[in-house]
Design a protein around this motif. Structure first.
Motif, PDB file in Angstrom:
ATOM      1  N   ASP A 286       0.859  -1.184   0.000  1.00 59.33           N
ATOM      2  CA  ASP A 286       0.000   0.000   0.000  1.00 59.33           C
ATOM      3  C   ASP A 286       0.893   1.230   0.000  1.00 59.33           C
ATOM      4  OD1 ASP A 286      -1.618   2.229   0.866  1.00 59.33           O
ATOM      5  OD2 ASP A 286      -3.139   0.772   1.462  1.00 59.33           O
ATOM      6  N   LYS A 287       0.909   1.963  -1.109  1.00 60.93           N
ATOM      7  CA  LYS A 287       1.848   3.090  -1.209  1.00 60.93           C
ATOM      8  C   LYS A 287       1.356   4.323  -0.467  1.00 60.93           C
ATOM      9  CE  LYS A 287       0.328   4.235  -5.946  1.00 60.93           C
ATOM     10  NZ  LYS A 287      -0.314   5.558  -5.724  1.00 60.93           N
ATOM     11  N   GLY A 288       0.087   4.317  -0.066  1.00 60.99           N
ATOM     12  CA  GLY A 288      -0.405   5.414   0.761  1.00 60.99           C
ATOM     13  C   GLY A 288      -0.058   5.222   2.219  1.00 60.99           C
ATOM     14  N   ALA A 289      -0.265   3.999   2.724  1.00 59.37           N
ATOM     15  CA  ALA A 289       0.030   3.690   4.129  1.00 59.37           C
ATOM     16  C   ALA A 289       1.471   3.253   4.328  1.00 59.37           C
ATOM     17  CB  ALA A 289      -0.910   2.583   4.619  1.00 59.37           C
ATOM     18  N   HIS A 290       2.227   3.053   3.247  1.00 64.72           N
ATOM     19  CA  HIS A 290       3.633   2.635   3.308  1.00 64.72           C
ATOM     20  C   HIS A 290       3.787   1.327   4.088  1.00 64.72           C
ATOM     21  CE1 HIS A 290       4.679   6.527   1.662  1.00 64.72           C
ATOM     22  NE2 HIS A 290       4.062   7.120   2.659  1.00 64.72           N
ATOM     23  N   THR A 291       2.974   0.359   3.742  1.00 63.34           N
ATOM     24  CA  THR A 291       3.042  -0.910   4.450  1.00 63.34           C
ATOM     25  C   THR A 291       2.666  -2.066   3.536  1.00 63.34           C
ATOM     26  OG1 THR A 291       2.273  -2.104   6.422  1.00 63.34           O
ATOM     27  CG2 THR A 291       0.653  -0.801   5.246  1.00 63.34           C
ATOM     28  N   LYS A 292       3.137  -3.242   3.886  1.00 59.98           N
ATOM     29  CA  LYS A 292       2.828  -4.455   3.129  1.00 59.98           C
ATOM     30  C   LYS A 292       1.448  -4.953   3.529  1.00 59.98           C
ATOM     31  CE  LYS A 292       5.200  -8.097   4.249  1.00 59.98           C
ATOM     32  NZ  LYS A 292       6.333  -9.026   4.383  1.00 59.98           N
TER      33      LYS A 292
END
Length: 512
Positions: A286-292
């Motif tokens: 998730d490139k908004g939340a910066h998480t896998k």
């Protein structure tokens, strides 16, 4: 020869009937100055004409071909210097944005010009940026990337003079080349083990790249991965570690899923150093939340191994010469991964994937002490991308193509194999494949060797994974050798394929 081959919405098929009419082929006439050494780019189609850029002995021109592939005009690009470092282009319905790099003394320039109908410049060329370089630096400085919708594009350069800290200068533009943002970012690097994957630009203008650590005696496997995302309004990259556990990854390929605001990452993996390829490792980020948000390891079963390489192959090593070529996303969150069997042999040796990987970063060498640019072969051939080369007599092989379709829940919906067995000596121009998306199916065009000559073959996949093997294409005139790997789709039903005729460069338009 370089071509950016982009197929948008690979499996976003409209379920329509297959056109029963056999494809029609029309050829250009050989031009005496166009030889197998001619550099070219198939720019696309504007107002019914096909535009092809050619560079012959430092003379630059755009050839304009009509509907019957008759040469209408050669438009000289006399504003370009004789020696060009690199060219890039982005094609729109009414124009082509054409970028070119060149060097004068110790200054590298990146200019662009907008090309309209008839191959005519719409305005004078404009210099976007310049860079002073040292004598030991590579002069391949700038890279151009564009979003899938072509509404955003980015020019960037990376200063690697400090091997522990790379400085990235980026220019974000809209489709009219109006500057949106200009940023200067720095990324900490390990001097020996850190490398970058390919760079991507999202529809929102985010620059995306993975940084990974190569380990082993020959840097032949990946031991750590970080995801880097730079938003248009941020000064630097957001850097997050991707936990891969004990996975031994082979090589990374990224794809931005603009519909779902995610990044897909795929790699073959093994369970031990220089071990057999056991399966596919997949990550959704998730490139908004910066998480896998997902990761999974798909282990290849015996059925898939036999499908990929045949019953006579060693099942354990069936995927050791497969390389991921493309990732295609769907609106529903599903995706498709395409890989191809690629390897080389010489008189005394057979080269495997670790020989290609052992060269490390494809964009940086020990003698490159200034700027580097992630410019590599856009055609997915591992011996080109990783700088492998020697003077021995080489035979290049391109064999089966494996297609895996994953659903929105990341389950395998279906798998199938395009069966082929290609090889050529001293050159890889005639092997591998090109794609044509006709809406109801995706065609794989490739050469087969029959009666001591190459014959263009057409197989297609429908949305359910069914393969259709079409009869040999009509109008396959004798003497024309096709190079489908360099083909470009120019409209819903047309593709332009370069070919050689008695050592002359020609082009064939194929109508589906």
């Amino acid at each position: 020869m370089k071509l950016k081959l982009v197929i948008v919405g690979f499996f976003l098929f409209a379920f329509i009937g297959v056109n029963a009419q056999a494809p029609r082929i029309v050829y250009t006439e050989p031009e005496k100055e166009d030889t197998r050494r001619t550099s070219f780019e198939i720019l696309g189609k504007i107002d019914g004409d096909v535009l092809i850029y050619k560079n012959n002995r430092s003379e630059h021109a755009i050839s304009i071909y009509d509907e019957e592939m008759k040469l209408k005009q050669q438009v000289s690009m006399d504003f370009m210097p004789e020696r060009i470092i690199n060219v890039d282009y982005i094609t729109y319905p009414d124009k082509v944005l054409f970028f070119y790099q060149y060097q004068k003394k110790r200054i590298v320039y990146c200019d662009y010009v907008a090309i309209g109908a008839g191959g005519k410049p719409l305005a004078n060329p404009i210099t976007l940026d310049t860079t002073e370089i040292g004598y030991s630096s590579s002069n391949k400085i700038y890279t151009v990337v564009n979003s899938d919708d072509k509404q955003k594009l980015m020019l960037f350069k990376v200063n690697s003079s400090n091997p522990r800290r790379f400085f990235i200068t980026s220019f974000l533009y809209d489709a009219d080349l109006k500057l949106i943002t200009r940023n200067f970012s720095e990324v900490a690097m390990d001097e020996k083990g850190d490398y970058f994957s390919d760079f991507h630009l999202s529809n929102a203008g985010e620059l995306v790249v993975a940084k990974f650590i190569r380990a082993g005696n020959n840097s032949d496997f990946i031991a750590g991965v970080s995801m880097l995302v730079k938003h248009p309004d941020s000064l630097g990259f957001s850097i997050r570690k991707v936990e891969i556990g004990k996975m031994i990854l082979d090589n990374l390929l990224l794809k931005i899923d603009n519909n779902n605001n995610r990044i897909l990452m795929a790699s073959f993996f093994s369970r031990q150093k220089r071990g057999n390829m056991e399966g596919l490792y997949l990550v959704k980020w998730d490139k908004g939340a910066h998480t896998k948000v997902m990761d999974t390891a798909m282990v290849f079963n015996d059925e898939l191994r036999v499908m990929a390489k045949g019953t006579d192959a060693n099942k354990k090593s069936a995927f050791n010469d497969f390389f991921i070529k493309n990732i295609f996303t769907r609106k529903d969150g599903g995706f498709v991964i395409v890989s191809e069997s690629l390897y080389t042999t010489s008189r005394n040796n057979s080269f495997n994937r670790w020989d290609y990987m052992g060269f490390g970063n494809p964009w940086m060498s020990p003698m490159n002490y200034g700027y580097w640019s992630p410019i590599y072969s856009p055609y997915g051939m591992p011996w080109n991308r990783y700088g492998w080369n020697n003077n021995m007599q080489n035979r290049y092989f391109a064999e089966n193509v494996l297609v895996l379709s994953f659903g929105p829940n990341d389950n395998v919906e279906w798998s199938n194999v395009i069966t082929k067995n290609q090889f050529d000596d001293e050159s890889d121009n005639m092997i591998s494949y090109g794609n044509m998306n006709t809406g109801g199916e995706v065609h794989f065009l490739f050469n087969t060797f029959e009666r001591r000559t190459f014959v263009l073959t057409d197989q297609s996949l429908d949305p359910a994974g069914k393969i259709t093997r079409y009869p040999t294409l009509k109008n396959l005139d004798k003497g024309y050798d096709f190079m489908p790997r360099f083909a470009k789709q120019v409209s819903a039903r047309q593709i332009i394929i370069p070919c050689l005729y008695r050592n002359y460069l020609c082009f064939a338009r194929v109508d589906f």
